[in-house]
Design an enzyme around this catalytic site. Sequence first.
Site, PDB file in Angstrom:
ATOM      1  N   ASP A  12     -70.331  -7.995  42.242  1.00 27.61           N
ATOM      2  CA  ASP A  12     -69.761  -9.074  43.049  1.00 27.61           C
ATOM      3  C   ASP A  12     -70.598 -10.349  43.018  1.00 27.61           C
ATOM      4  O   ASP A  12     -70.669 -11.093  44.003  1.00 27.61           O
ATOM      5  CB  ASP A  12     -69.562  -8.629  44.507  1.00 27.61           C
ATOM      6  N   LYS A  15     -68.759 -12.777  38.707  1.00 30.65           N
ATOM      7  CA  LYS A  15     -68.592 -12.700  37.244  1.00 30.65           C
ATOM      8  C   LYS A  15     -67.224 -13.235  36.820  1.00 30.65           C
ATOM      9  O   LYS A  15     -67.107 -13.951  35.827  1.00 30.65           O
ATOM     10  CB  LYS A  15     -68.732 -11.238  36.775  1.00 30.65           C
ATOM     11  N   ASN A  37     -62.651   0.185  39.677  1.00 32.17           N
ATOM     12  CA  ASN A  37     -63.646  -0.004  40.740  1.00 32.17           C
ATOM     13  C   ASN A  37     -64.064  -1.477  40.813  1.00 32.17           C
ATOM     14  O   ASN A  37     -64.578  -1.934  41.833  1.00 32.17           O
ATOM     15  CB  ASN A  37     -64.884   0.885  40.521  1.00 32.17           C
ATOM     16  N   GLY A  39     -63.642  -5.551  41.035  1.00 32.72           N
ATOM     17  CA  GLY A  39     -62.725  -6.484  41.676  1.00 32.72           C
ATOM     18  C   GLY A  39     -63.229  -7.867  41.314  1.00 32.72           C
ATOM     19  O   GLY A  39     -64.250  -8.301  41.835  1.00 32.72           O
ATOM     20  N   HIS A  40     -62.588  -8.509  40.371  1.00 32.12           N
ATOM     21  CA  HIS A  40     -63.050  -9.815  39.883  1.00 32.12           C
ATOM     22  C   HIS A  40     -62.081 -10.898  40.342  1.00 32.12           C
ATOM     23  O   HIS A  40     -60.878 -10.759  40.174  1.00 32.12           O
ATOM     24  CB  HIS A  40     -63.156  -9.805  38.354  1.00 32.12           C
ATOM     25  N   THR A 127     -65.949   3.609  45.355  1.00 35.72           N
ATOM     26  CA  THR A 127     -64.691   2.931  45.631  1.00 35.72           C
ATOM     27  C   THR A 127     -63.536   3.936  45.715  1.00 35.72           C
ATOM     28  O   THR A 127     -62.404   3.546  45.965  1.00 35.72           O
ATOM     29  CB  THR A 127     -64.381   1.900  44.532  1.00 35.72           C
ATOM     30  N   ARG A 141     -66.728  16.568  27.558  1.00 33.67           N
ATOM     31  CA  ARG A 141     -65.769  16.806  26.464  1.00 33.67           C
ATOM     32  C   ARG A 141     -64.509  17.510  26.931  1.00 33.67           C
ATOM     33  O   ARG A 141     -63.953  18.356  26.240  1.00 33.67           O
ATOM     34  CB  ARG A 141     -66.455  17.600  25.334  1.00 33.67           C
ATOM     35  N   GLN A 232     -69.376  -4.540  37.561  1.00 36.82           N
ATOM     36  CA  GLN A 232     -70.512  -4.040  38.365  1.00 36.82           C
ATOM     37  C   GLN A 232     -71.781  -4.869  38.072  1.00 36.82           C
ATOM     38  O   GLN A 232     -71.652  -6.029  37.728  1.00 36.82           O
ATOM     39  CB  GLN A 232     -70.739  -2.543  38.113  1.00 36.82           C
ATOM     40  N   VAL A 325     -62.129  -4.677  46.479  1.00 32.92           N
ATOM     41  CA  VAL A 325     -61.344  -3.466  46.234  1.00 32.92           C
ATOM     42  C   VAL A 325     -61.080  -2.710  47.529  1.00 32.92           C
ATOM     43  O   VAL A 325     -59.978  -2.261  47.781  1.00 32.92           O
ATOM     44  CB  VAL A 325     -62.096  -2.545  45.219  1.00 32.92           C
ATOM     45  N   THR A 326     -62.099  -2.601  48.384  1.00 30.69           N
ATOM     46  CA  THR A 326     -61.971  -1.715  49.540  1.00 30.69           C
ATOM     47  C   THR A 326     -61.901  -2.452  50.879  1.00 30.69           C
ATOM     48  O   THR A 326     -61.617  -1.839  51.904  1.00 30.69           O
ATOM     49  CB  THR A 326     -63.181  -0.753  49.600  1.00 30.69           C
ATOM     50  N   GLY A 327     -62.186  -3.763  50.872  1.00 31.03           N
ATOM     51  CA  GLY A 327     -62.157  -4.527  52.121  1.00 31.03           C
ATOM     52  C   GLY A 327     -63.337  -4.253  53.042  1.00 31.03           C
ATOM     53  O   GLY A 327     -63.408  -4.790  54.149  1.00 31.03           O
ATOM     54  N   PRO A 329     -66.940  -4.524  54.838  1.00 34.15           N
ATOM     55  CA  PRO A 329     -67.922  -5.606  54.946  1.00 34.15           C
ATOM     56  C   PRO A 329     -69.084  -5.299  54.003  1.00 34.15           C
ATOM     57  O   PRO A 329     -69.512  -4.149  53.891  1.00 34.15           O
ATOM     58  CB  PRO A 329     -68.386  -5.556  56.406  1.00 34.15           C
ATOM     59  N   LEU A 357     -74.448 -21.030  45.734  1.00 32.86           N
ATOM     60  CA  LEU A 357     -75.488 -21.895  46.300  1.00 32.86           C
ATOM     61  C   LEU A 357     -74.973 -22.566  47.574  1.00 32.86           C
ATOM     62  O   LEU A 357     -75.716 -22.804  48.522  1.00 32.86           O
ATOM     63  CB  LEU A 357     -75.880 -22.970  45.271  1.00 32.86           C
TER      64      LEU A 357
HETATM   65  P1  GDP Z   1     -67.241 -10.320  40.690  1.00 26.08           P
HETATM   66  O1  GDP Z   1     -66.916  -8.901  40.992  1.00 26.08           O
HETATM   67  O2  GDP Z   1     -68.625 -10.470  40.165  1.00 26.08           O
HETATM   68  O3  GDP Z   1     -66.243 -10.994  39.791  1.00 26.08           O
HETATM   69  O4  GDP Z   1     -67.211 -11.088  42.089  1.00 26.08           O
HETATM   70  P2  GDP Z   1     -66.091 -10.909  43.273  1.00 26.08           P
HETATM   71  O5  GDP Z   1     -64.853 -11.580  42.848  1.00 26.08           O
HETATM   72  O6  GDP Z   1     -66.011  -9.496  43.700  1.00 26.08           O
HETATM   73  O7  GDP Z   1     -66.824 -11.658  44.463  1.00 26.08           O
HETATM   74  C1  GDP Z   1     -67.186 -12.988  44.383  1.00 26.08           C
HETATM   75  C2  GDP Z   1     -66.468 -13.779  45.483  1.00 26.08           C
HETATM   76  O8  GDP Z   1     -67.125 -15.012  45.670  1.00 26.08           O
HETATM   77  C3  GDP Z   1     -65.043 -14.142  45.145  1.00 26.08           C
HETATM   78  O9  GDP Z   1     -64.290 -14.240  46.310  1.00 26.08           O
HETATM   79  C4  GDP Z   1     -65.178 -15.492  44.457  1.00 26.08           C
HETATM   80  O10 GDP Z   1     -64.023 -16.284  44.517  1.00 26.08           O
HETATM   81  C5  GDP Z   1     -66.288 -16.096  45.275  1.00 26.08           C
HETATM   82  N1  GDP Z   1     -67.180 -17.003  44.544  1.00 26.08           N
HETATM   83  C6  GDP Z   1     -67.578 -16.957  43.244  1.00 26.08           C
HETATM   84  N2  GDP Z   1     -68.484 -17.930  42.983  1.00 26.08           N
HETATM   85  C7  GDP Z   1     -68.677 -18.586  44.153  1.00 26.08           C
HETATM   86  C8  GDP Z   1     -69.523 -19.674  44.553  1.00 26.08           C
HETATM   87  O11 GDP Z   1     -70.298 -20.228  43.781  1.00 26.08           O
HETATM   88  N3  GDP Z   1     -69.429 -20.065  45.868  1.00 26.08           N
HETATM   89  C9  GDP Z   1     -68.590 -19.449  46.750  1.00 26.08           C
HETATM   90  N4  GDP Z   1     -68.569 -19.893  47.998  1.00 26.08           N
HETATM   91  N5  GDP Z   1     -67.799 -18.428  46.409  1.00 26.08           N
HETATM   92  C10 GDP Z   1     -67.850 -17.998  45.133  1.00 26.08           C
HETATM   93  P1  IMO Z   2     -67.551  -5.634  40.444  1.00 28.69           P
HETATM   94  O1  IMO Z   2     -67.188  -5.533  38.986  1.00 28.69           O
HETATM   95  C1  IMO Z   2     -69.864  -3.941  43.742  1.00 28.69           C
HETATM   96  C2  IMO Z   2     -70.363   0.430  43.787  1.00 28.69           C
HETATM   97  C3  IMO Z   2     -69.664   1.210  44.878  1.00 28.69           C
HETATM   98  C4  IMO Z   2     -70.616   2.385  45.018  1.00 28.69           C
HETATM   99  C5  IMO Z   2     -71.072   2.632  43.588  1.00 28.69           C
HETATM  100  C6  IMO Z   2     -70.296   3.738  42.877  1.00 28.69           C
HETATM  101  O2  IMO Z   2     -66.470  -6.184  41.291  1.00 28.69           O
HETATM  102  O3  IMO Z   2     -68.863  -6.322  40.597  1.00 28.69           O
HETATM  103  P2  IMO Z   2     -67.862   3.884  41.883  1.00 28.69           P
HETATM  104  O4  IMO Z   2     -66.527   3.746  42.533  1.00 28.69           O
HETATM  105  O5  IMO Z   2     -68.111   2.938  40.766  1.00 28.69           O
HETATM  106  O6  IMO Z   2     -68.159   5.296  41.468  1.00 28.69           O
HETATM  107  O7  IMO Z   2     -68.912   3.539  43.049  1.00 28.69           O
HETATM  108  O8  IMO Z   2     -70.888   1.407  42.907  1.00 28.69           O
HETATM  109  N1  IMO Z   2     -69.478  -0.465  42.995  1.00 28.69           N
HETATM  110  C7  IMO Z   2     -69.448  -1.785  43.090  1.00 28.69           C
HETATM  111  N2  IMO Z   2     -70.101  -2.632  43.916  1.00 28.69           N
HETATM  112  N3  IMO Z   2     -69.053  -4.446  42.786  1.00 28.69           N
HETATM  113  C8  IMO Z   2     -68.406  -3.620  41.929  1.00 28.69           C
HETATM  114  O9  IMO Z   2     -67.683  -4.092  40.899  1.00 28.69           O
HETATM  115  C9  IMO Z   2     -68.561  -2.233  42.092  1.00 28.69           C
HETATM  116  N4  IMO Z   2     -68.063  -1.157  41.445  1.00 28.69           N
HETATM  117  C10 IMO Z   2     -68.640  -0.079  42.015  1.00 28.69           C
HETATM  118  O10 IMO Z   2     -69.552   0.465  46.061  1.00 28.69           O
HETATM  119  O11 IMO Z   2     -71.762   2.038  45.743  1.00 28.69           O
HETATM  120 MG    MG Z   3     -66.222  -7.740  42.587  1.00 32.85          MG
END
Ligand code: GDP
Ligand code: IMO
Ligand code: MG
Length: 456
Positions: A12, A15, A37, A39-40, A127, A141, A232, A325-327, A329, A357
């Site tokens: 998160d 990316k 798993n 969530g981009h 997740t 396998r 991840q 993915v899971t909501g 906190p 930043l």
């Molecule tokens: P990822 O899994 O690495 O693709 O990241 P996520 O999408 O799970 O979480 C990143 C969250 O931060 C998303 O809601 C993005 O829209 C938001 N985000 C990404 N870059 C920035 C940033 O520079 N500033 C802020 N405020 N939010 C960002």
């Molecule tokens: P993105 O691509 C943050 C964490 C889960 C758990 C561990 C194992 O959005 O950055 P899994 O379901 O993969 O077996 O869970 O990894 N986890 C993540 N945490 N961002 C993710 O993906 C994650 N994918 C898995 O919360 O601790």
């Molecule tokens: Mg994510």
Amino acid sequence: MTVTIVGSQLGDEGKGGIVDVYGDAADVVVRYQGGDNAGHTVVHDGHEYKLSLVPSGAVRGKVGVLGNGCVVNPATLFEELDALRERSLDPDVRVAERAHVILPYHRTLDGLEEDVKSDEDLAAGTTGRGIGPTYEDKAGRRGVRVGDLLDPETLRARLEYAVPRKRALVEDVYDLDVGDDVDADAFDVEAIYERYREFGRRLADEGMTVDCGRFLAERREAGDRIMFEGAQGTAIDIDHGIYPYVTSSNPTAGAAAVGSGLGPTVVGDGEVVGIVKAYLSRVGTGPLPTELGSVDGQTPPDGGRPGESDLAEFIREEGGEYGTVTGRPRRVGWLDVPMLRHAARVNGFTGLAVNHLDVLAGLDEVQVGHSYTLDGEELLTMPTTTEKWADCEANFRRFEGWPDVEWSTVAEDGYDAIPENGRAYLEYVAEEVGAPIYAVGVGPGREETVVVETPF
Ligand code: GDP
Ligand code: IMO
Ligand code: MG
């Protein structure tokens, strides 16, 4: 030329947003590991797209590929594709025939094992998508691959071998009843066969399956630019992360070669951009030496800094730190610099994108965990075991805060428009990690990114 995007922390890091910024110059965007798993998030023209399987480039019409290193839940894939089509996009997604398939029993077993482990504080807080059990079957396998969905006889044979063993696990190891305690269809050869053959037919009808390595090599020869989209992050990599609180694949850059079928020289000849969140966030369990505040059910009983929960709340709300993915906190903390040094070595970063930043703007002071103290010694990178990591005391450095400004104007005006204290923070990170700043995220949208270098 390839560009590999890798999470340098715990996932998160933003990316998806950086794939969107740099992916414009790419023709093909490839996921090489993980599954739904991930969530981009991509924000395009004010619309937010949350993608768990479809590579982020698909939002802008790039060819998206799920490489052989991925684990694919076809139900999620088609749901996501249908949802994107409803939003008037026309994603072109290919799936490696060598990728493994997540089956219904994998999800069930993911939940059962987490339940048992939670009694001993060993649960990773997964997740629940069946990721671990699917990779287990791959290594054991006894997996089902995407190519098997196209071949009725093989699919049936694989299921006839695997399903009774999974059923025995539920009944004999977990002491539960298939039907009463867990969904019977998830452990029924015929039910799974029918449903997954249908997925196979749809994949074939839509011409979605490929020999991934060959497909990518041909695209490269034709002059296409390839971007690898890691999911991840390095600290939850199964080899280099905080085992056992990790995911079951390798998000690190080396896996881009193995998980796509292009050689390491191809990946290594390109750029590897580490994505850094300007602080730390974590969904899941295990220690976190720089954690602020605490989150019930995730922070270990003696972890976190309950006295700093106002600060944690500020960062969580400003950064919208709730799982895609899971909501759930997300836990939050100060930037962990030993984690970043570790990530830079493992991945061989050629550049960094530092996101969020803007989230820290307005604080009087920003801190970073510069090093750890473990058994009276100063450590600059992560120890090998998570138990030792839990014993690490973070040594903090303080930076003067920066003001909240009109970030989209900053993004337009460029790097020098970033408030001075923010720049000092970024320059410290680049210096410690040993890689230059390529981009700075100052908001979720693509136009809220300060682009310093374009790797393609
Ligand atoms: P990822 O899994 O690495 O693709 O990241 P996520 O999408 O799970 O979480 C990143 C969250 O931060 C998303 O809601 C993005 O829209 C938001 N985000 C990404 N870059 C920035 C940033 O520079 N500033 C802020 N405020 N939010 C960002
Ligand atoms: P993105 O691509 C943050 C964490 C889960 C758990 C561990 C194992 O959005 O950055 P899994 O379901 O993969 O077996 O869970 O990894 N986890 C993540 N945490 N961002 C993710 O993906 C994650 N994918 C898995 O919360 O601790
Ligand atoms: Mg994510």
